[in-house]
Each structure stands twice: as structure tokens, then as C-alpha cells.
Design a protein around this motif. Sequence first.
Motif, PDB file in Angstrom:
ATOM      1  N   ARG A 194       0.815  -1.208   0.000  1.00  0.00           N
ATOM      2  CA  ARG A 194       0.000   0.000   0.000  1.00  0.00           C
ATOM      3  C   ARG A 194       0.852   1.262   0.000  1.00  0.00           C
ATOM      4  N   ASN A 195       1.990   1.206   0.682  1.00  0.00           N
ATOM      5  CA  ASN A 195       2.882   2.366   0.706  1.00  0.00           C
ATOM      6  C   ASN A 195       3.485   2.649  -0.666  1.00  0.00           C
ATOM      7  N   LEU A 196       3.652   1.605  -1.460  1.00  0.00           N
ATOM      8  CA  LEU A 196       4.243   1.762  -2.788  1.00  0.00           C
ATOM      9  C   LEU A 196       3.196   2.033  -3.863  1.00  0.00           C
ATOM     10  N   ALA A 197       1.926   1.752  -3.557  1.00  0.00           N
ATOM     11  CA  ALA A 197       0.861   1.886  -4.552  1.00  0.00           C
ATOM     12  C   ALA A 197       0.496   3.347  -4.765  1.00  0.00           C
ATOM     13  N   THR A 198      -0.095   3.608  -5.897  1.00  0.00           N
ATOM     14  CA  THR A 198      -0.619   4.943  -6.206  1.00  0.00           C
ATOM     15  C   THR A 198      -2.142   4.880  -6.183  1.00  0.00           C
TER      16      THR A 198
END
Length: 490
Positions: A194-198
Amino acid sequence: MNAQDLKNSILQLAVQGKLVEQRAEEGTARELLEQIKLEKDQLIKDKKIKKSKPLPEITEDEIPFEIPESWEWVRVGEIGSLTRGSGIKRTEVIEDGYPCIRYGELYTTYRTKFEKTVSFVTKELFDKCHKIHTGDVAMTLTGENKTDIAMAVTYEGKDTIAMGGDMTCWSHHMMNPLYLVYFINSPYAISCKRNLATGDIIIHISNDKLATILMPVPPLEEQHRIVAKIEEILPYIDQYDKAYTKLEAFNKKFPEDMKKSILQMAMQGKLVEQRPEEGTADGLYEQIVAEKAQLIKDGKIKKEKPLPEIAEDEIPFEIPSSWRWVRFSEVMDVRDGTHDSPKYIETGIPLVTSKNISGGGLDFSNVKYISREDADKINERSNVDTGDILFAMIGSIGNPVIVNKDRVFCVKNVALFKNYDKSKMCIEYVYWFLYREQYIMKKVASGGVQSFISLKVFRNYLFPLPPLEEQKRIVAKIEELLPYCDQLIK
């Protein structure tokens, strides 16, 4: 802790090396990673997979938690290969043919045979698509801020399924595939994803970003034992989930049931003691009947048809000897609002209906308006005053409200309860009686699509009448106890 929290805790312990013990005879993750690298290099050499982009070195400050000495930290992209699915249009799906799995058919099941969820495509399209093989891990790349993971197994004996778009396949990993699935579903990995997702509501993550996530790798034999332990525990979590769900339902229902019990005791004369010095309901009843007769004589209210005598088999429960069973309209002026549909205008006098009654108050935010002329006609019959009670009689039956009138309005399809003499009846006692009875009225309401309670039913409804001072003490005790029920909800 709910079942999902418990499952998350188990998965987190698993990826931290705390779920099973480490065994020296099973070797180290470093040895496994060397084998994986050799295998990957050979696959690249044989052109079975493409060479991936170089991944950054792992720095000390990136490591999120400690792992056993026999484990190793690697990036996801170092283990096997990640291949994005092919775009398969809805119009390209056929009734029978070669199996394919599309984005909407991938769910968090851990093991998936795709027997009921797969679609089918032609052989020509199947040959062009990227494939999922038995033992691969399929993941969605796009979703509503959630992680949908599944391990592809087989479809009717076939170990190859075409893969649609917005998902990726983790293959050639030389790992226990279920360990990878449990890792991806662990709180740590979900947080990384989730931290890497946009995106906000709909999120998206690319293969390149997935490849950078740090993953703790145990020796292969330990992976097998971790998976076995998780699968041993999961059925107990399912049992816990069922028990927890029942408990939650009970906890949610208990405060309301407690409130009903308090009100039931109140209406049976069991909530406060009876005091001889407060007189009897018979004396109060005679005063109210006399006041009602005077109002009829003065032309302020109309004379009603005689009410039937109360039969013994009508009485629902026992009440104290100082109380009296009466019919509602013997002690309360019971009316209703208009049943007609006056012409609505943009601004004017608010017309309150059952949809405007909720939470113990009146909501004028979505009220409709009628002319002053129409409002006056309605209020000739059913004018609402401060201290009256409104009660929805059509649709969502109930929701009694004691009116604190701060504006002119009129009512439609709403029961109206007015005191013949405000000094003879405690309106709050009547309110709590109606609050309790609404649950019963909802069950016995007439009508099909839209239930209703008729004015005749309200007027004939049995009402347990205590002496006036006891009514006041009952209300005080109810208002003392009910906040504790509200605290139970929190």
C-alpha cells in the motif's frame, strides 16, 4: 481481537520466524538463495524468462524487524520472476474453450483451482497470453485498497491458465508457494504494497515496485513447516471467527434487549415501588374522564364512539393493584395527521411525515412544504403543540418524539398523542410506553409493501395507567438506568 486480527498476528509471527522453531539440519536461506540464483540465471540463459532490472542493495536502515540467523532478507524481485497478465477483453470471453483467469475472478483464497471462476478464450488468444502454472502465485495489481491473492493450482487436470490484465504472476521461485502467499498476505507485506501503490480508493502497484519489497526468506524445509503450522491453526481461527461473530451479535443486541427489559419492568410496575400515599390509578382515571367530558361539552374535542370493555383475555400482563388498564383514547387525545396529499410548493409550511422523524427528534432538512391555506385546514384537525407526542404510523412505524415546537408545521400519516389535561398525565411516561410498544406494533402492523397502524388501533390500544406521582418516579428511574445501556454499546 477479531478473527482477521488474529490471522494477521499469526501471519506476522510466521514471517518473523516466531511461529516454528529453527532447525540446524535444515540448512540456511543463503544456500537456498544460491540455488535460486543459479536456476534463475539458467532460465535467463535459456530465454525462458527475461532478465530483470537491477535491484538496489539492501541497506541496514531498511530492515523492518529482526529475523532468525538462518534466514535472509531479499527483495521480492530476486525470487523467481514477476510477469504481468495480458489484456483479455470481456468480448473475447467465450462459453467454452481454453481456461483463463481475469482480474474480477481472483479472490483471497490462498489455494485456488479456478474450477468455478475461470472464463474461456479461443486457442489463438490463449497462445498469445501469459500463463499461470501450477504452483505460481497470482496477485492483483489494481483494487479497492485491498490485496487479493491466490495460488494457481489446476483446472480440470490442466496446469496452465491464461492470465488477464491488472494482475501479475510470481513464477519460477523455487519456494513453497503457500509461504509466498502467506507472506504477501501478512500485515507487513500489505503495508509495503500500500505504501508503494498509487491512488486513493482505487490503488495500483507496478511489478517494478512489487519487486523492491523486502522479504524474509527461511530455509525451504522451514517454509514447509511454517505453512503446515498455519494450515493447522487456520481452522481454529475459523471456529474462533464464528464464535466471535456470535459474541459480537450478542454484544450488539444486548444493550437494546436490556433497554427493552427495563421498559418492560417499568410498564409492569416492577421498576419502582408503589406508595399508598400517591393514590390509585382509579382516582386519576376519574379525573381524566371528567376533564375529557368537559372538553367535549365545551366543543373543544369531538365525542368518540364508545370504546369496547376490556376483556380478561386481552390483558397482556399483570400490573399492581393500584394501577388500571385503560384504552389509550380514554386518557389521551389520539389523533393523526392528514391522509391527503396537498400540493407541494417551494417554500411554505413544513409538512412532517414519518421520514422526518428519527433519533427522538424532527428532521426538517428534507421536509416538503405546503401553502398556509392547506396547513390551516390540516391543523384544524391535528394541530401539534409543544409536549405532544408524534409517532410514525406508516412505513417505518415507531420513533416516538416529544415535540418541542420551534416553528409552525403540520403532519401527514403520523399519529398524534395529546394530553386532555397536562396536569393529569406525565407525557414522558407515555413516551416510554410508546417507545417500548413500537417493537410490538411493528410486528402486528397491517399492510403489504408498506405497513401501517390505523388510528382505531391506537385508540383501542391497552395502556397500563399508574398514579401520576408514580409515573414521574418511573420516568426518573428509566432516565437514570438507560444511559448505562448506551455505555454498553460503546
